[in-house]
Structure formats: structure tokens, C-alpha cells
Design a protein around this motif. Structure first.
Motif, PDB file in Angstrom:
ATOM      1  N   LEU A  83       0.847  -1.195   0.000  1.00 29.11           N
ATOM      2  CA  LEU A  83       0.000   0.000   0.000  1.00 29.11           C
ATOM      3  C   LEU A  83       0.877   1.239   0.000  1.00 29.11           C
ATOM      4  CD1 LEU A  83      -2.646  -0.836   2.764  1.00 29.11           C
ATOM      5  CD2 LEU A  83      -2.896  -1.051   0.297  1.00 29.11           C
ATOM      6  N   LYS A  84       0.608   2.145  -0.920  1.00 31.00           N
ATOM      7  CA  LYS A  84       1.295   3.425  -0.933  1.00 31.00           C
ATOM      8  C   LYS A  84       0.307   4.463  -0.430  1.00 31.00           C
ATOM      9  CE  LYS A  84       3.979   6.573  -3.789  1.00 31.00           C
ATOM     10  NZ  LYS A  84       4.485   6.810  -5.162  1.00 31.00           N
ATOM     11  N   LEU A  85       0.650   5.100   0.645  1.00 29.98           N
ATOM     12  CA  LEU A  85      -0.210   6.117   1.255  1.00 29.98           C
ATOM     13  C   LEU A  85       0.417   7.485   1.025  1.00 29.98           C
ATOM     14  CD1 LEU A  85      -0.938   4.251   4.602  1.00 29.98           C
ATOM     15  CD2 LEU A  85      -2.264   4.222   2.494  1.00 29.98           C
ATOM     16  N   LEU A  86      -0.364   8.379   0.469  1.00 29.59           N
ATOM     17  CA  LEU A  86       0.134   9.713   0.156  1.00 29.59           C
ATOM     18  C   LEU A  86       0.309  10.558   1.412  1.00 29.59           C
ATOM     19  CD1 LEU A  86      -2.016  10.554  -2.982  1.00 29.59           C
ATOM     20  CD2 LEU A  86       0.349   9.750  -2.915  1.00 29.59           C
ATOM     21  N   LEU A  87       1.387  11.331   1.430  1.00 29.77           N
ATOM     22  CA  LEU A  87       1.616  12.249   2.547  1.00 29.77           C
ATOM     23  C   LEU A  87       0.732  13.479   2.425  1.00 29.77           C
ATOM     24  CD1 LEU A  87       5.499  12.020   2.779  1.00 29.77           C
ATOM     25  CD2 LEU A  87       3.805  10.951   4.275  1.00 29.77           C
ATOM     26  N   ARG A  88       0.558  13.965   1.194  1.00 30.72           N
ATOM     27  CA  ARG A  88      -0.295  15.128   0.920  1.00 30.72           C
ATOM     28  C   ARG A  88      -1.229  14.742  -0.224  1.00 30.72           C
ATOM     29  NH1 ARG A  88       4.670  16.399   1.786  1.00 30.72           N
ATOM     30  NH2 ARG A  88       5.287  16.419  -0.388  1.00 30.72           N
ATOM     31  N   PRO A  89      -2.426  14.275   0.083  1.00 24.82           N
ATOM     32  CA  PRO A  89      -3.337  13.810  -0.977  1.00 24.82           C
ATOM     33  C   PRO A  89      -3.946  14.947  -1.798  1.00 24.82           C
ATOM     34  CG  PRO A  89      -4.360  13.545   1.166  1.00 24.82           C
ATOM     35  CD  PRO A  89      -2.960  14.039   1.415  1.00 24.82           C
ATOM     36  N   GLU A  90      -3.090  15.629  -2.563  1.00 30.51           N
ATOM     37  CA  GLU A  90      -3.537  16.688  -3.468  1.00 30.51           C
ATOM     38  C   GLU A  90      -4.040  16.052  -4.763  1.00 30.51           C
ATOM     39  OE1 GLU A  90       0.171  18.694  -3.658  1.00 30.51           O
ATOM     40  OE2 GLU A  90      -0.029  19.531  -1.653  1.00 30.51           O
ATOM     41  N   PRO A  91      -4.897  16.733  -5.510  1.00 33.40           N
ATOM     42  CA  PRO A  91      -5.479  16.141  -6.720  1.00 33.40           C
ATOM     43  C   PRO A  91      -4.458  15.575  -7.713  1.00 33.40           C
ATOM     44  CG  PRO A  91      -6.660  18.130  -6.156  1.00 33.40           C
ATOM     45  CD  PRO A  91      -5.479  18.048  -5.220  1.00 33.40           C
ATOM     46  N   LYS A  92      -3.391  16.315  -8.007  1.00 39.21           N
ATOM     47  CA  LYS A  92      -2.402  15.824  -8.980  1.00 39.21           C
ATOM     48  C   LYS A  92      -1.673  14.595  -8.449  1.00 39.21           C
ATOM     49  CE  LYS A  92      -1.639  19.861 -11.757  1.00 39.21           C
ATOM     50  NZ  LYS A  92      -0.713  20.629 -12.546  1.00 39.21           N
ATOM     51  N   ALA A  93      -1.373  14.576  -7.165  1.00 36.93           N
ATOM     52  CA  ALA A  93      -0.708  13.420  -6.572  1.00 36.93           C
ATOM     53  C   ALA A  93      -1.630  12.201  -6.595  1.00 36.93           C
ATOM     54  CB  ALA A  93      -0.265  13.733  -5.145  1.00 36.93           C
ATOM     55  N   ARG A 118      -1.689  10.822 -10.159  1.00 37.38           N
ATOM     56  CA  ARG A 118      -0.437  10.117 -10.446  1.00 37.38           C
ATOM     57  C   ARG A 118      -0.432   8.746  -9.776  1.00 37.38           C
ATOM     58  NH1 ARG A 118       2.836  14.012  -9.323  1.00 37.38           N
ATOM     59  NH2 ARG A 118       3.101  13.489  -7.149  1.00 37.38           N
ATOM     60  N   LEU A 119      -0.894   8.689  -8.534  1.00 37.93           N
ATOM     61  CA  LEU A 119      -0.940   7.419  -7.812  1.00 37.93           C
ATOM     62  C   LEU A 119      -1.898   6.437  -8.493  1.00 37.93           C
ATOM     63  CD1 LEU A 119      -0.051   5.698  -5.422  1.00 37.93           C
ATOM     64  CD2 LEU A 119      -1.910   6.711  -4.118  1.00 37.93           C
ATOM     65  N   LEU A 120      -3.041   6.912  -8.957  1.00 34.33           N
ATOM     66  CA  LEU A 120      -3.978   6.053  -9.680  1.00 34.33           C
ATOM     67  C   LEU A 120      -3.367   5.501 -10.960  1.00 34.33           C
ATOM     68  CD1 LEU A 120      -7.381   7.861  -9.153  1.00 34.33           C
ATOM     69  CD2 LEU A 120      -6.695   5.637  -8.262  1.00 34.33           C
ATOM     70  N   ARG A 121      -2.611   6.335 -11.687  1.00 35.64           N
ATOM     71  CA  ARG A 121      -1.930   5.857 -12.903  1.00 35.64           C
ATOM     72  C   ARG A 121      -0.913   4.773 -12.547  1.00 35.64           C
ATOM     73  NH1 ARG A 121      -1.773  11.315 -14.211  1.00 35.64           N
ATOM     74  NH2 ARG A 121       0.443  11.451 -13.689  1.00 35.64           N
ATOM     75  N   GLU A 122      -0.149   4.986 -11.482  1.00 31.03           N
ATOM     76  CA  GLU A 122       0.829   3.980 -11.033  1.00 31.03           C
ATOM     77  C   GLU A 122       0.127   2.671 -10.672  1.00 31.03           C
ATOM     78  OE1 GLU A 122       3.121   5.318  -7.685  1.00 31.03           O
ATOM     79  OE2 GLU A 122       3.848   7.084  -8.727  1.00 31.03           O
ATOM     80  N   ALA A 123      -0.976   2.772  -9.941  1.00 30.14           N
ATOM     81  CA  ALA A 123      -1.698   1.573  -9.507  1.00 30.14           C
ATOM     82  C   ALA A 123      -2.267   0.812 -10.698  1.00 30.14           C
ATOM     83  CB  ALA A 123      -2.824   1.971  -8.541  1.00 30.14           C
ATOM     84  N   ALA A 182      -1.095   0.831 -13.773  1.00 30.19           N
ATOM     85  CA  ALA A 182       0.027   0.239 -14.499  1.00 30.19           C
ATOM     86  C   ALA A 182       0.533  -1.017 -13.780  1.00 30.19           C
ATOM     87  CB  ALA A 182       1.157   1.269 -14.652  1.00 30.19           C
ATOM     88  N   ALA A 183       0.658  -0.933 -12.468  1.00 25.61           N
ATOM     89  CA  ALA A 183       1.122  -2.094 -11.698  1.00 25.61           C
ATOM     90  C   ALA A 183       0.102  -3.231 -11.759  1.00 25.61           C
ATOM     91  CB  ALA A 183       1.378  -1.703 -10.242  1.00 25.61           C
ATOM     92  N   GLY A 184      -1.186  -2.895 -11.732  1.00 29.15           N
ATOM     93  CA  GLY A 184      -2.233  -3.908 -11.782  1.00 29.15           C
ATOM     94  C   GLY A 184      -2.309  -4.610 -13.117  1.00 29.15           C
ATOM     95  N   ALA A 185      -1.807  -3.968 -14.166  1.00 32.17           N
ATOM     96  CA  ALA A 185      -1.841  -4.552 -15.495  1.00 32.17           C
ATOM     97  C   ALA A 185      -0.694  -5.564 -15.715  1.00 32.17           C
ATOM     98  CB  ALA A 185      -1.767  -3.461 -16.552  1.00 32.17           C
ATOM     99  N   LEU A 186       0.242  -5.614 -14.801  1.00 36.59           N
ATOM    100  CA  LEU A 186       1.383  -6.537 -14.959  1.00 36.59           C
ATOM    101  C   LEU A 186       0.982  -7.970 -14.745  1.00 36.59           C
ATOM    102  CD1 LEU A 186       4.182  -4.546 -13.114  1.00 36.59           C
ATOM    103  CD2 LEU A 186       3.761  -4.697 -15.561  1.00 36.59           C
TER     104      LEU A 186
END
Length: 72
Positions: free
Chosen positions: A48-58, A61-66, A68-72
Motif C-alpha cells: 500500500l502506498k499512502l500519500l503524505l499530501r493527498p492533493e489532486p495531482k498526486a 499520479r498514484l492512480l496511474r501507477e496503480a 500500471a502495476a495492476g496490469a502486470l
């Protein structure tokens, strides 16, 4: 995943969302903290990656990473 516990200190044993139990902190970076956790419903180990500052852009970006990782 945006941090649901941004106002409290997380530690091993913390249950997030009634679903994930934190086991150990793996890394801390500029944007977030990576934890090894257990899905309590399936007993499956997850990261689990938990954001320190859950701003919209962050969050975006986290959703895109997730995705991409889920597609592996």
C-alpha cells in the motif's frame, strides 16, 4: 490510495478501511509511504502506498501507477 489516516501516525497493526492491516513500513519518499500489509479478507500480502499530501495531482499520479502495476 490516498491516505485515510493523514491526521494520525500509522504503525504496524493499524487496520485501514476495515480491509488492510499494516505489517511494516517499507519506504518513505517525497510523496508517500509504502507499507507491506495484509488483506484481512483474503490473507493476501499487498503493498500500500499512502500519500503524505493527498492533493489532486498526486492522487491522479498514484492512480496511474496503480493501474500500471495492476496490469502486470
Amino acid at each position: 490510495m490516498p491516505s485515510p489516516a493523514s491526521k494520525r501516525e500509522l504503525r504496524a497493526g493499524t487496520l485501514l478501511g476495515g480491509k488492510y492491516k499494516l505489517r511494516r513500513q517499507l519506504r518513505r519518499g517525497a510523496s508517500g509511504v509504502l507499507w507491506a500489509a495484509i488483506n484481512v479478507a483474503t490473507s493476501r500480502e499487498v503493498a500500500l502506498k499512502l500519500l503524505l499530501r493527498p492533493e489532486p495531482k498526486a492522487c491522479e499520479r498514484l492512480l496511474r501507477e496503480a493501474r500500471a502495476a495492476g496490469a502486470l
